[in-house]
Design a protein around this motif. Structure first.
Motif, PDB file in Angstrom:
ATOM      1  N   ALA A  22      51.184   9.608 -23.303  1.00 17.02           N
ATOM      2  CA  ALA A  22      51.711   9.073 -21.801  1.00 17.02           C
ATOM      3  C   ALA A  22      50.206   8.625 -21.398  1.00 17.02           C
ATOM      4  O   ALA A  22      50.897   7.320 -20.502  1.00 17.02           O
ATOM      5  CB  ALA A  22      52.398   9.891 -21.063  1.00 17.02           C
ATOM      6  N   CYS A  23      49.118   9.207 -21.290  1.00 14.73           N
ATOM      7  CA  CYS A  23      48.366   8.282 -20.491  1.00 14.73           C
ATOM      8  C   CYS A  23      47.760   6.890 -21.116  1.00 14.73           C
ATOM      9  O   CYS A  23      47.920   6.153 -20.713  1.00 14.73           O
ATOM     10  CB  CYS A  23      47.288   9.146 -20.488  1.00 14.73           C
ATOM     11  SG  CYS A  23      45.405   8.541 -19.862  1.00 14.73           S
ATOM     12  N   GLU A  24      48.160   7.154 -22.593  1.00 14.01           N
ATOM     13  CA  GLU A  24      47.280   5.774 -22.977  1.00 14.01           C
ATOM     14  C   GLU A  24      48.195   4.424 -22.452  1.00 14.01           C
ATOM     15  O   GLU A  24      48.539   3.220 -22.704  1.00 14.01           O
ATOM     16  CB  GLU A  24      47.466   5.802 -24.535  1.00 14.01           C
ATOM     17  CG  GLU A  24      46.370   6.887 -24.618  1.00 14.01           C
ATOM     18  CD  GLU A  24      46.576   6.839 -26.284  1.00 14.01           C
ATOM     19  OE1 GLU A  24      47.027   5.894 -27.617  1.00 14.01           O
ATOM     20  OE2 GLU A  24      45.607   7.433 -27.445  1.00 14.01           O
TER      21      GLU A  24
ATOM     22  N   LEU B 142      52.425   0.046 -13.442  1.00 14.44           N
ATOM     23  CA  LEU B 142      51.826   0.762 -13.235  1.00 14.44           C
ATOM     24  C   LEU B 142      50.450   0.608 -12.953  1.00 14.44           C
ATOM     25  O   LEU B 142      50.104   1.090 -11.520  1.00 14.44           O
ATOM     26  CB  LEU B 142      52.168   2.225 -14.392  1.00 14.44           C
ATOM     27  CG  LEU B 142      53.319   2.971 -15.039  1.00 14.44           C
ATOM     28  CD1 LEU B 142      53.192   3.590 -15.968  1.00 14.44           C
ATOM     29  CD2 LEU B 142      53.867   3.678 -13.800  1.00 14.44           C
ATOM     30  N   VAL B 143      49.646   0.154 -13.315  1.00 14.71           N
ATOM     31  CA  VAL B 143      48.458  -0.040 -13.062  1.00 14.71           C
ATOM     32  C   VAL B 143      48.177  -0.612 -11.881  1.00 14.71           C
ATOM     33  O   VAL B 143      47.196  -0.467 -10.888  1.00 14.71           O
ATOM     34  CB  VAL B 143      47.445  -0.826 -14.267  1.00 14.71           C
ATOM     35  CG1 VAL B 143      46.091  -1.297 -14.267  1.00 14.71           C
ATOM     36  CG2 VAL B 143      47.534  -0.068 -15.526  1.00 14.71           C
ATOM     37  N   ASP B 144      48.969  -1.216 -11.451  1.00 19.26           N
ATOM     38  CA  ASP B 144      48.407  -2.818 -10.274  1.00 19.26           C
ATOM     39  C   ASP B 144      49.123  -1.734  -9.237  1.00 19.26           C
ATOM     40  O   ASP B 144      49.255  -2.035  -7.988  1.00 19.26           O
ATOM     41  CB  ASP B 144      49.099  -3.895 -10.733  1.00 19.26           C
ATOM     42  CG  ASP B 144      48.274  -4.834 -11.742  1.00 19.26           C
ATOM     43  OD1 ASP B 144      47.302  -4.776 -11.749  1.00 19.26           O
ATOM     44  OD2 ASP B 144      48.664  -5.893 -12.509  1.00 19.26           O
TER      45      ASP B 144
ATOM     46  N   ARG C 274      45.997  12.262 -15.076  1.00 18.53           N
ATOM     47  CA  ARG C 274      44.739  12.843 -14.011  1.00 18.53           C
ATOM     48  C   ARG C 274      44.355  10.995 -13.921  1.00 18.53           C
ATOM     49  O   ARG C 274      44.562   9.693 -15.020  1.00 18.53           O
ATOM     50  CB  ARG C 274      42.925  12.568 -14.288  1.00 18.53           C
ATOM     51  CG  ARG C 274      42.229  12.680 -13.270  1.00 18.53           C
ATOM     52  CD  ARG C 274      40.886  13.250 -13.266  1.00 18.53           C
ATOM     53  NE  ARG C 274      41.415  14.890 -14.594  1.00 18.53           N
ATOM     54  CZ  ARG C 274      41.031  15.232 -14.947  1.00 18.53           C
ATOM     55  NH1 ARG C 274      39.944  14.242 -15.458  1.00 18.53           N
ATOM     56  NH2 ARG C 274      40.646  16.717 -15.335  1.00 18.53           N
ATOM     57  N   ILE C 275      44.814  10.609 -12.300  1.00 15.75           N
ATOM     58  CA  ILE C 275      45.021   9.370 -12.463  1.00 15.75           C
ATOM     59  C   ILE C 275      44.058   8.579 -11.768  1.00 15.75           C
ATOM     60  O   ILE C 275      43.388   9.242 -10.393  1.00 15.75           O
ATOM     61  CB  ILE C 275      46.423   8.444 -11.770  1.00 15.75           C
ATOM     62  CG1 ILE C 275      47.516   9.392 -12.021  1.00 15.75           C
ATOM     63  CG2 ILE C 275      47.058   6.845 -11.721  1.00 15.75           C
ATOM     64  CD1 ILE C 275      47.805   8.607 -13.589  1.00 15.75           C
TER      65      ILE C 275
ATOM     66  N   PHE D 211      44.552   3.839 -13.260  1.00 20.02           N
ATOM     67  CA  PHE D 211      44.358   4.046 -14.388  1.00 20.02           C
ATOM     68  C   PHE D 211      44.449   5.270 -14.693  1.00 20.02           C
ATOM     69  O   PHE D 211      43.787   6.595 -14.759  1.00 20.02           O
ATOM     70  CB  PHE D 211      42.879   3.470 -15.300  1.00 20.02           C
ATOM     71  CG  PHE D 211      43.029   1.048 -14.770  1.00 20.02           C
ATOM     72  CD1 PHE D 211      43.527   0.891 -16.143  1.00 20.02           C
ATOM     73  CD2 PHE D 211      42.780   1.178 -14.212  1.00 20.02           C
ATOM     74  CE1 PHE D 211      43.563  -0.401 -16.572  1.00 20.02           C
ATOM     75  CE2 PHE D 211      42.114   0.101 -14.213  1.00 20.02           C
ATOM     76  CZ  PHE D 211      42.576  -0.587 -14.812  1.00 20.02           C
ATOM     77  N   CYS D 212      45.677   5.838 -16.292  1.00 24.62           N
ATOM     78  CA  CYS D 212      45.408   7.132 -16.734  1.00 24.62           C
ATOM     79  C   CYS D 212      43.297   7.303 -17.160  1.00 24.62           C
ATOM     80  O   CYS D 212      43.571   6.627 -18.192  1.00 24.62           O
ATOM     81  CB  CYS D 212      46.211   7.236 -17.150  1.00 24.62           C
ATOM     82  SG  CYS D 212      46.161   9.030 -17.709  1.00 24.62           S
ATOM     83  N   SER D 213      42.838   8.352 -16.090  1.00 24.69           N
ATOM     84  CA  SER D 213      41.370   8.579 -17.404  1.00 24.69           C
ATOM     85  C   SER D 213      41.312   9.720 -17.982  1.00 24.69           C
ATOM     86  O   SER D 213      40.876  10.238 -18.870  1.00 24.69           O
ATOM     87  CB  SER D 213      40.615   9.113 -16.348  1.00 24.69           C
ATOM     88  OG  SER D 213      41.325   9.973 -15.284  1.00 24.69           O
ATOM     89  N   TYR D 214      43.399  10.403 -17.753  1.00 25.95           N
ATOM     90  CA  TYR D 214      42.942  12.100 -18.790  1.00 25.95           C
ATOM     91  C   TYR D 214      44.714  12.271 -18.752  1.00 25.95           C
ATOM     92  O   TYR D 214      45.304  12.730 -18.185  1.00 25.95           O
ATOM     93  CB  TYR D 214      42.433  13.377 -18.125  1.00 25.95           C
ATOM     94  CG  TYR D 214      42.877  14.823 -18.898  1.00 25.95           C
ATOM     95  CD1 TYR D 214      41.981  15.246 -19.895  1.00 25.95           C
ATOM     96  CD2 TYR D 214      43.380  15.109 -18.051  1.00 25.95           C
ATOM     97  CE1 TYR D 214      42.520  15.843 -20.897  1.00 25.95           C
ATOM     98  CE2 TYR D 214      44.058  16.550 -18.681  1.00 25.95           C
ATOM     99  CZ  TYR D 214      43.027  16.586 -19.839  1.00 25.95           C
ATOM    100  OH  TYR D 214      43.622  18.423 -20.327  1.00 25.95           O
ATOM    101  N   GLY D 215      45.038  12.482 -20.289  1.00 30.59           N
ATOM    102  CA  GLY D 215      46.562  13.504 -20.348  1.00 30.59           C
ATOM    103  C   GLY D 215      46.304  14.522 -21.570  1.00 30.59           C
ATOM    104  O   GLY D 215      45.466  13.801 -22.129  1.00 30.59           O
TER     105      GLY D 215
END
Length: 174
Positions: free
Chosen positions: A38-40, A48-50, A84-85, A93-97
């Motif tokens: 899901a993080c990827e 989501l990112v913007d 973790r966003i 950005f998702c840095s951890y899932g």
């Protein structure tokens, strides 16, 4: 071809099929493996990112990231998962899932979301968005509610991850 060689060929083919099937099996919905995927997917979604960039991601209590915990409420004793966003150049950005690493959430910046498997499936399929999910109690939610209300379009994309990221719902996360 001898009878023995034919049998060996058939057995080899079956073994390869089993290995390939195991390697491509979808993770359990809301498992650590699912959260990593899901993080990827989060990072590939411009909405989501913007959309979560700027003001939303800046409310991170000076840590540089926000934490989202999720789980399936009908899976008793199943662990929560964490995403973790992280803020990078004003974008989210998702840095951890994966498994929960930050046990205590900050209610002024972080989020906890949970729903039954059926409701996660419905939200992931786009049957209804976050507003209806929260208003009718289909999605239980803790965190800065006014902040969440200000990012409904990206939040809707976040809920769609439950349907876009391949998963199985046949069992509960371990």
């Amino acid at each position: 071809m001898t009878k023995h060689l034919k049998s060996l060929t058939v057995l080899s083919g079956l073994a390869l099929s089993l290995i390939a099937g195991a390697a491509t099996a979808a993770p359990v919905l809301m498992s650590a493996e699912w959260a990593a995927q899901a993080c990827e997917s989060f990072n590939k979604n411009a909405i989501l990112v913007d959309g979560l960039g700027g003001k939303w991601i800046e409310n991170n209590k000076g840590r540089g990231y926000k934490v989202i915990h999720m789980y399936r409420s009908d899976c008793e004793d199943s662990p929560q998962v964490e995403m973790r966003i992280t803020e990078k150049a004003g974008k989210a950005f998702c840095s951890y899932g994966g498994k929960v690493e930050m046990a205590k959430l900050d209610s002024g910046a972080d989020y906890l979301m949970y729903a039954t498997t059926e409701k996660w499936h419905d939200m992931g399929a786009g049957e209804y968005g976050p507003m209806k999910a929260m208003m009718f109690g289909r999605l239980q939610f803790q965190g800065p509610k006014m902040e969440a209300m200000s990012v409904m379009k990206p939040f809707e994309q976040f809920l769609l991850l439950a349907g876009k990221v391949p998963s199985t719902e046949a069992s509960c996360p371990k």
